[in-house]
Write a protein that holds these residues in place. Structure first.
Motif, PDB file in Angstrom:
ATOM      1  N   MET A 192       0.811  -1.217   0.000  1.00 34.89           N
ATOM      2  CA  MET A 192       0.000   0.000   0.000  1.00 34.89           C
ATOM      3  C   MET A 192       0.847   1.270   0.000  1.00 34.89           C
ATOM      4  O   MET A 192       0.327   2.366   0.170  1.00 34.89           O
ATOM      5  N   ALA A 193       2.154   1.133  -0.206  1.00 33.89           N
ATOM      6  CA  ALA A 193       3.051   2.284  -0.151  1.00 33.89           C
ATOM      7  C   ALA A 193       2.762   3.257  -1.290  1.00 33.89           C
ATOM      8  O   ALA A 193       2.420   2.858  -2.395  1.00 33.89           O
ATOM      9  N   ARG A 194       2.905   4.517  -0.980  1.00 29.09           N
ATOM     10  CA  ARG A 194       2.750   5.533  -2.029  1.00 29.09           C
ATOM     11  C   ARG A 194       3.993   5.594  -2.908  1.00 29.09           C
ATOM     12  O   ARG A 194       3.918   5.950  -4.073  1.00 29.09           O
ATOM     13  N   SER A 195       5.147   5.266  -2.346  1.00 28.02           N
ATOM     14  CA  SER A 195       6.372   5.258  -3.143  1.00 28.02           C
ATOM     15  C   SER A 195       6.424   3.972  -3.964  1.00 28.02           C
ATOM     16  O   SER A 195       6.181   2.885  -3.456  1.00 28.02           O
ATOM     17  N   ARG A 196       6.719   4.131  -5.236  1.00 29.06           N
ATOM     18  CA  ARG A 196       6.762   3.000  -6.156  1.00 29.06           C
ATOM     19  C   ARG A 196       8.009   3.111  -7.011  1.00 29.06           C
ATOM     20  O   ARG A 196       8.561   4.184  -7.199  1.00 29.06           O
ATOM     21  N   TRP A 197       8.386   1.963  -7.576  1.00 29.08           N
ATOM     22  CA  TRP A 197       9.536   1.937  -8.464  1.00 29.08           C
ATOM     23  C   TRP A 197       9.054   2.052  -9.890  1.00 29.08           C
ATOM     24  O   TRP A 197       8.197   1.280 -10.337  1.00 29.08           O
ATOM     25  N   SER A 198       9.596   3.009 -10.630  1.00 25.75           N
ATOM     26  CA  SER A 198       9.196   3.233 -12.009  1.00 25.75           C
ATOM     27  C   SER A 198      10.379   3.741 -12.814  1.00 25.75           C
ATOM     28  O   SER A 198      11.216   4.486 -12.303  1.00 25.75           O
ATOM     29  N   LEU A 199      10.439   3.336 -14.085  1.00 32.14           N
ATOM     30  CA  LEU A 199      11.480   3.822 -14.988  1.00 32.14           C
ATOM     31  C   LEU A 199      11.003   5.001 -15.840  1.00 32.14           C
ATOM     32  O   LEU A 199      11.807   5.636 -16.509  1.00 32.14           O
ATOM     33  N   HIS A 200       9.694   5.252 -15.861  1.00 33.69           N
ATOM     34  CA  HIS A 200       9.099   6.359 -16.630  1.00 33.69           C
ATOM     35  C   HIS A 200       9.443   6.288 -18.117  1.00 33.69           C
ATOM     36  O   HIS A 200       9.751   7.306 -18.732  1.00 33.69           O
ATOM     37  N   TRP A 201       9.393   5.085 -18.705  1.00 31.13           N
ATOM     38  CA  TRP A 201       9.701   4.942 -20.128  1.00 31.13           C
ATOM     39  C   TRP A 201       8.485   5.194 -21.008  1.00 31.13           C
ATOM     40  O   TRP A 201       8.609   5.708 -22.097  1.00 31.13           O
ATOM     41  N   TRP A 202       7.299   4.728 -20.568  1.00 30.47           N
ATOM     42  CA  TRP A 202       6.106   4.903 -21.388  1.00 30.47           C
ATOM     43  C   TRP A 202       4.861   4.916 -20.523  1.00 30.47           C
ATOM     44  O   TRP A 202       4.879   4.447 -19.398  1.00 30.47           O
ATOM     45  N   ARG A 203       3.793   5.459 -21.068  1.00 31.64           N
ATOM     46  CA  ARG A 203       2.498   5.454 -20.392  1.00 31.64           C
ATOM     47  C   ARG A 203       1.683   4.296 -20.957  1.00 31.64           C
ATOM     48  O   ARG A 203       1.851   3.916 -22.105  1.00 31.64           O
ATOM     49  N   SER A 204       0.778   3.768 -20.151  1.00 29.96           N
ATOM     50  CA  SER A 204      -0.063   2.660 -20.597  1.00 29.96           C
ATOM     51  C   SER A 204      -0.870   3.056 -21.828  1.00 29.96           C
ATOM     52  O   SER A 204      -1.377   4.166 -21.912  1.00 29.96           O
ATOM     53  N   GLY A 205      -0.982   2.112 -22.754  1.00 34.01           N
ATOM     54  CA  GLY A 205      -1.823   2.305 -23.925  1.00 34.01           C
ATOM     55  C   GLY A 205      -1.116   2.853 -25.144  1.00 34.01           C
ATOM     56  O   GLY A 205      -1.758   3.089 -26.163  1.00 34.01           O
ATOM     57  N   ASN A 206       0.200   3.044 -25.107  1.00 37.54           N
ATOM     58  CA  ASN A 206       0.857   3.561 -26.299  1.00 37.54           C
ATOM     59  C   ASN A 206       1.256   2.424 -27.235  1.00 37.54           C
ATOM     60  O   ASN A 206       1.164   1.250 -26.894  1.00 37.54           O
ATOM     61  N   ALA A 207       1.720   2.758 -28.428  1.00 34.27           N
ATOM     62  CA  ALA A 207       2.017   1.758 -29.455  1.00 34.27           C
ATOM     63  C   ALA A 207       3.276   0.948 -29.164  1.00 34.27           C
ATOM     64  O   ALA A 207       3.460  -0.117 -29.734  1.00 34.27           O
ATOM     65  N   GLN A 208       4.135   1.425 -28.284  1.00 32.14           N
ATOM     66  CA  GLN A 208       5.373   0.700 -27.987  1.00 32.14           C
ATOM     67  C   GLN A 208       5.123  -0.568 -27.186  1.00 32.14           C
ATOM     68  O   GLN A 208       5.878  -1.532 -27.314  1.00 32.14           O
ATOM     69  N   GLU A 209       4.089  -0.571 -26.368  1.00 30.20           N
ATOM     70  CA  GLU A 209       3.833  -1.718 -25.494  1.00 30.20           C
ATOM     71  C   GLU A 209       3.588  -3.016 -26.257  1.00 30.20           C
ATOM     72  O   GLU A 209       4.245  -4.014 -25.989  1.00 30.20           O
TER      73      GLU A 209
END
Length: 182
Positions: free
Chosen positions: A145-162
């Motif tokens: 339930m932590a507010r801090s999360r690990w993320s690389l910030h490469w893409w947002r959900s729903g883009n064509a790269q996924e």
């Protein structure tokens, strides 16, 4: 990552699990592939999500019993399941007690297939978490339930790269499985 990307990477995870299990389970290891497909989306559907109409927003919004990207996206639970698949023996009599009591005409052993299915499902779930790390929302690290999360910030959900990343991973995993079999 979106649903399509998670499905493709789930197939990739199932293929990798099958490649790892193939020397031990032979053709039964292939049961990991459809299980990986299901496991690839499991962290999302385990939240028991549904849609509710929001009068304030004048649109349907996603609601879930378990908040999104909390306990179902917490890596220690998936790691514990993986360790369980690796080290915990599954005797056949646990699965079907009456079928394996020594008096049965059938001596089918479902334990290897069950292990392959659980391994594929777990691999798909772990791949789901790995593929959520590039998203800005990330995954919880210390507590679910932590507010801090690990993320690389490469893409947002729903883009064509996924889906392209998922398809590339699936192709590489199928090639790995093919090499393991041949």
């Amino acid at each position: 990552m979106g649903r399509t990307g998670h499905r493709l990477t789930g197939i990739a995870a199932g293929c990798l699990a099958a490649a790892i299990l193939y020397p031990l389970l032979r053709d039964m290891s292939l049961a990991s592939i459809p299980a990986g497909y299901v496991g690839g989306t499991a962290p999302d559907w385990l939240e028991i999500a549904h849609a509710e109409f929001s009068p304030q927003q004048q649109r349907w919004v996603r609601q879930s019993v378990i908040p999104h990207r909390t306990i179902t996206h917490w890596w220690p639970l998936w790691l514990a399941l993986l360790v369980g698949v690796i080290v915990w023996p599954v005797p056949a009599w646990i699965i079907a007690p009456g079928l394996f009591n020594g008096h049965s005409l059938f001596t089918l052993n479902f334990a290897p297939i069950l292990r392959a299915v659980v391994a594929g499902f777990t691999a798909g779930g772990i791949m789901h978490l790995i593929m959520d790390v590039p998203n800005p929302s990330g995954i919880p690290i210390l507590t679910p339930m932590a507010r801090s999360r690990w993320s690389l910030h490469w893409w947002r959900s729903g883009n064509a790269q996924e889906p392209l990343a998922g398809l590339g991973m699936a192709v590489l995993a199928v090639a790995t499985l093919w090499l393991a079999i041949h």
